[in-house]
Design a protein around this motif. Structure first.
Motif, mmCIF file in Angstrom:
data_model
loop_
_atom_site.group_PDB
_atom_site.id
_atom_site.type_symbol
_atom_site.label_atom_id
_atom_site.label_comp_id
_atom_site.label_asym_id
_atom_site.label_seq_id
_atom_site.Cartn_x
_atom_site.Cartn_y
_atom_site.Cartn_z
ATOM 1 N N LEU A 84 0.816 -1.317 -0.071
ATOM 2 C CA LEU A 84 0.068 0.004 0.349
ATOM 3 C C LEU A 84 0.969 1.409 0.058
ATOM 4 N N MET A 85 2.005 1.359 0.777
ATOM 5 C CA MET A 85 2.437 2.128 0.581
ATOM 6 C C MET A 85 3.465 2.627 -0.585
ATOM 7 N N ARG A 86 4.021 1.486 -1.206
ATOM 8 C CA ARG A 86 4.595 1.449 -2.019
ATOM 9 C C ARG A 86 3.961 2.749 -3.447
ATOM 10 N N ILE A 87 2.344 2.069 -3.325
ATOM 11 C CA ILE A 87 0.806 2.869 -4.107
ATOM 12 C C ILE A 87 1.506 4.354 -4.196
ATOM 13 N N ALA A 88 0.836 4.032 -2.065
ATOM 14 C CA ALA A 88 1.051 5.691 -1.901
ATOM 15 C C ALA A 88 1.981 6.691 -2.270
ATOM 16 N N LEU A 89 3.128 5.669 -2.399
ATOM 17 C CA LEU A 89 4.297 6.928 -3.026
ATOM 18 C C LEU A 89 4.796 7.286 -4.429
ATOM 19 N N ASP A 90 3.532 6.104 -5.492
ATOM 20 C CA ASP A 90 4.329 5.686 -6.643
ATOM 21 C C ASP A 90 3.634 6.936 -7.486
ATOM 22 N N GLU A 91 3.723 8.056 -7.773
ATOM 23 C CA GLU A 91 3.610 9.396 -8.911
ATOM 24 C C GLU A 91 2.713 8.650 -10.274
ATOM 25 N N GLN A 92 3.271 7.298 -10.485
ATOM 26 C CA GLN A 92 2.464 6.953 -11.404
ATOM 27 C C GLN A 92 1.574 6.333 -11.417
ATOM 28 N N ILE A 93 0.812 6.303 -10.178
ATOM 29 C CA ILE A 93 -0.141 5.260 -10.177
ATOM 30 C C ILE A 93 -1.429 6.673 -9.718
ATOM 31 N N HIS A 94 -2.268 6.522 -10.517
ATOM 32 C CA HIS A 94 -3.340 7.645 -10.050
ATOM 33 C C HIS A 94 -4.579 7.650 -9.631
ATOM 34 N N PRO A 95 -5.481 7.834 -8.379
ATOM 35 C CA PRO A 95 -6.995 7.290 -8.475
ATOM 36 C C PRO A 95 -7.760 7.435 -9.549
ATOM 37 N N LEU A 96 -8.083 6.730 -10.019
ATOM 38 C CA LEU A 96 -9.734 6.461 -10.629
ATOM 39 C C LEU A 96 -11.358 7.537 -10.605
ATOM 40 N N PRO A 97 -11.354 7.770 -11.344
ATOM 41 C CA PRO A 97 -12.511 8.956 -11.763
ATOM 42 C C PRO A 97 -13.609 7.694 -10.943
ATOM 43 N N ASP A 98 -14.666 7.864 -10.506
ATOM 44 C CA ASP A 98 -15.999 6.621 -10.018
ATOM 45 C C ASP A 98 -16.358 5.771 -11.258
ATOM 46 N N GLU A 99 -16.561 6.777 -12.147
ATOM 47 C CA GLU A 99 -16.706 5.317 -13.206
ATOM 48 C C GLU A 99 -16.199 4.515 -14.105
ATOM 49 N N GLU A 100 -14.781 5.273 -14.055
ATOM 50 C CA GLU A 100 -13.429 4.512 -14.657
ATOM 51 C C GLU A 100 -13.310 3.249 -13.826
ATOM 52 N N PHE A 101 -13.495 3.900 -12.350
ATOM 53 C CA PHE A 101 -13.783 2.674 -11.209
ATOM 54 C C PHE A 101 -14.179 1.193 -11.627
ATOM 55 N N ARG A 102 -15.242 1.439 -11.656
ATOM 56 C CA ARG A 102 -16.096 0.504 -11.900
ATOM 57 C C ARG A 102 -16.055 0.102 -12.989
ATOM 58 N N ARG A 103 -15.351 0.501 -14.436
ATOM 59 C CA ARG A 103 -15.276 -0.306 -15.522
ATOM 60 C C ARG A 103 -14.204 -0.809 -15.099
ATOM 61 N N THR A 104 -12.846 -0.524 -14.697
ATOM 62 C CA THR A 104 -11.663 -1.226 -14.063
ATOM 63 C C THR A 104 -12.049 -2.344 -13.348
ATOM 64 N N LEU A 105 -12.583 -2.100 -11.914
ATOM 65 C CA LEU A 105 -13.394 -3.050 -11.269
ATOM 66 C C LEU A 105 -13.738 -4.670 -11.374
ATOM 67 N N CYS A 106 -15.227 -3.803 -12.707
ATOM 68 C CA CYS A 106 -16.057 -5.026 -13.544
ATOM 69 C C CYS A 106 -14.677 -5.943 -14.200
ATOM 70 N N ALA A 107 -13.663 -4.627 -14.893
ATOM 71 C CA ALA A 107 -12.598 -6.029 -15.692
ATOM 72 C C ALA A 107 -11.977 -6.753 -15.167
ATOM 73 N N GLN A 108 -11.376 -6.705 -14.053
ATOM 74 C CA GLN A 108 -10.820 -7.302 -13.228
ATOM 75 C C GLN A 108 -11.518 -8.434 -12.364
ATOM 76 N N MET A 109 -13.302 -8.542 -12.116
ATOM 77 C CA MET A 109 -13.738 -9.915 -11.665
ATOM 78 C C MET A 109 -14.150 -10.409 -13.440
ATOM 79 N N GLU A 110 -13.985 -9.767 -14.122
ATOM 80 C CA GLU A 110 -14.497 -10.471 -15.448
ATOM 81 C C GLU A 110 -13.035 -11.734 -15.200
ATOM 82 N N THR A 111 -12.166 -10.980 -15.644
ATOM 83 C CA THR A 111 -10.391 -11.886 -15.786
ATOM 84 C C THR A 111 -10.781 -12.708 -14.742
ATOM 85 N N PHE A 112 -11.669 -12.850 -13.114
ATOM 86 C CA PHE A 112 -11.481 -13.277 -12.237
ATOM 87 C C PHE A 112 -12.283 -14.846 -12.955
ATOM 88 N N TYR A 113 -13.714 -14.532 -13.157
ATOM 89 C CA TYR A 113 -14.646 -15.126 -13.821
ATOM 90 C C TYR A 113 -14.448 -16.176 -15.023
#
Length: 554
Positions: free
Chosen positions: A478-507
């Motif tokens: 978590l600290m690596r991610i928090a300090l990495d300036e190349q990793i950005h938080p996602l807007p709400d809609e993009e966050f949901r799409r990304t989460l759905c894509a990861q769930m799809e990969t899992f299934y």
């Protein structure tokens, strides 16, 4: 104990960049600061400090935490010691809860006695002359707080004048109670040497008699503050140089330490009238220095050096042994102006393992086969305690000393020591990194995500997700991610799409696993495959998060 609200107030009053900047040279790098990590060797800076989040993290070895954690790790202090260290650095007054008053009272008694002992030295010509004859300068007297304690009656009178109850003075180690219940001063008519904890807190005293008392040196007794088996005299003054130079000199007495420091050997410390023990090892390991054992060359000094060299080498320390010839000690050599020869001696010591091997051999008559056999058994037992690689490298030397074949030692296989933990440098998943970065920024989403997925669906990020759910933001990933300036938080809609894509990969992965699972019946397989293909995946493709179905095996 320290009041928790006081700790929180301290945290809010300090800045992690300022704290770490007192120890390391930080350079601005975007929104953060960087430097070479002090906890592992590196040439390219990977140690990041975030002023916004008030945390540090090393991308090389995975260490991280807040300002208190840094001071704990860097100075190898306990949590309370680190807090008190920071409080003293920033002139912050800590509050203590009920039950810690006795601890604070003992510290107050010790501080009062130290002030009085120092004043007494100026009024005692005999003590001043002793120090002068030993070559101790006024600057060293002040730096090490050397003082003088007069006779016991004056000690008792001083305690009464300061309204210090005798039982409290006893808890601080200033007085002791006789068999008939009466109190008496533990130190009297002695030059005093204050003893400090690694963090610099006064915890006790040593005293050197100026008369014919059979006990030349006396230390404070065991108290809540004072444990001589865990303390090294002068360490609080030497530690900065120890960290910087990666070296530490262990000698036998207060005067050795003081005069070595006076001559510029500022990494010198001493044990407190006791042999080096395992309890000293955590303190000696701070900063990972190379240890030089600087002992007298008499029989007692050789025996102490052998015991210490065994202990250190069996616990993986690097170092050497220096035995001073002709009845001299480091203090004598400094006093007589032999600093250059002293430097040569300290730089030319015998390495720990060869020293032990030579002394084992020297303690037996190798011309006698039975004695040689005993020497061989002792040497073999010692070598068995070393790591396999080190043992293999010194076997020829051991065999040469005894005049036997290396094969006699029987190179038995043993489990090699596991390497020190380093943060895994595996390929990262940008999608999960972005999801976790968003959850770090938007705590409101954490519960929503946990209602939708099982943590196992996060794969190698499961531990980080579990830590986030538990409120632990100091997990290395978590600290690596928090300090990495190349990793950005996602807007709400993009966050949901990304989460759905990861769930799809899992299934989709689950579809392949279910079809090959020998423990599932054909009916179960058909049901699960149909559920995933006709219900879950179509909804996920539309961007609709689907709560995890508990009947789907993980």
């Amino acid at each position: 104990m320290i009041d928790p609200s006081s700790i929180e107030a301290l945290k809010q009053s300090i800045d992690i960049v300022d704290v770490i900047g007192n120890y390391l040279e930080l350079k601005k790098a975007g929104a953060n600061y960087k430097c070479n990590c002090p906890f592992h060797g590196e040439k390219t800076p990977s140690f990041n400090v975030s002023p916004a989040r008030q945390i540090y993290h090393c991308f090389g070895c995975g260490v991280g935490g807040d300002a208190i954690k840094f001071v704990m790790e860097y100075e190898k202090l306990s949590y309370p010691e680190a807090i008190e260290k920071l409080a003293s650095m920033y002139n912050f007054s800590l509050r203590y809860t009920k039950g810690s008053g006795e601890y604070g009272e003992a510290k107050r008694v010790l501080e009062l006695m130290q002030g009085w002992y120092s004043e007494n030295l100026d009024r005692e010509p005999h003590a001043r002359k002793y120090l002068e004859d030993r070559g101790i300068t006024q600057a060293s007297i002040e730096a090490f707080g050397i003082g003088y304690v007069p006779d016991g009656q004056q000690v008792m009178a001083f305690l009464r004048s300061r309204s210090i109850p005798l039982p409290k003075a006893a808890e601080a180690g200033i007085v002791a109670q006789g068999e008939r219940g009466d109190f008496y001063a533990r130190l009297n008519r002695r030059v005093t040497f204050p003893i400090h904890s690694p963090a610099g807190a006064l915890v006790g005293f040593g005293g050197r008699t100026l008369g014919d008392h059979p006990a030349k040196y006396i230390n404070s007794p065991q108290t809540r503050l004072f444990n001589k088996s865990r303390l090294l005299y002068g360490y609080h003054r030497a530690k900065e140089a120890i960290y910087k130079r990666k070296e530490l000199i262990v000698c036998e007495g207060y005067l050795d330490v003081i005069l070595l420091h006076q001559a510029g050997f500022t990494t010198a410390v001493a044990t407190l009238g006791t042999a080096l023990t395992e309890e000293h090892l955590p303190l000696l390991r701070k900063g990972e220095p190379r240890i030089t054992l600087a002992y007298d060359g008499d029989s007692a000094g050789v025996a102490a050096a052998l015991k210490a060299a065994r202990l250190l080498s069996l616990h993986g320390f690097e170092g050497s042994v220096v035995l001073f010839p002709g009845g001299q000690d480091p203090a004598d050599m400094v006093h007589s102006g032999e600093e250059q020869r002293l430097k040569e001696l300290l730089n030319g010591g015998s390495p720990l393992i060869p020293f032990v091997l030579e002394k084992i051999a020297a303690s037996h008559d190798l011309g006698n086969p039975r004695e040689k056999e005993r020497a061989f058994a002792e040497m073999r037992s010692y070598l068995a305690g070393l790591s396999p690689i080190v043992r293999e490298s010194v076997l020829p030397q051991a065999a040469g000393i005894l005049g036997v074949s290396p094969a006699l030692f029987g190179e038995r296989e043993s489990t090699p020591n596991r390497p020190r933990h380093r943060f895994d440098e595996r390929k990262e998943d940008p999608a999960w990194q972005a999801i976790l970065r968003t959850l770090l920024e938007e705590e409101r989403l954490i519960d929503e995500v946990l209602d939708l997925i099982h943590p196992a669906m996060a794969g190698e990020y499961r531990e980080a997700l579990d830590a986030l759910a538990a409120g632990d933001r100091e997990h290395p990933r978590l600290m690596r991610i928090a300090l990495d300036e190349q990793i950005h938080p996602l807007p709400d809609e993009e966050f949901r799409r990304t989460l759905c894509a990861q769930m799809e990969t899992f299934y989709r992965q689950k579809l392949r696993e279910i079809s090959r699972d020998p423990h599932l019946s054909l009916t179960q397989k058909s049901y699960l495959i149909r559920k995933i293909k006709t219900d879950i995946l179509p909804r996920l493709r539309k961007g609709e998060p689907v709560p995890y179905a508990s009947d789907i095996p993980l």
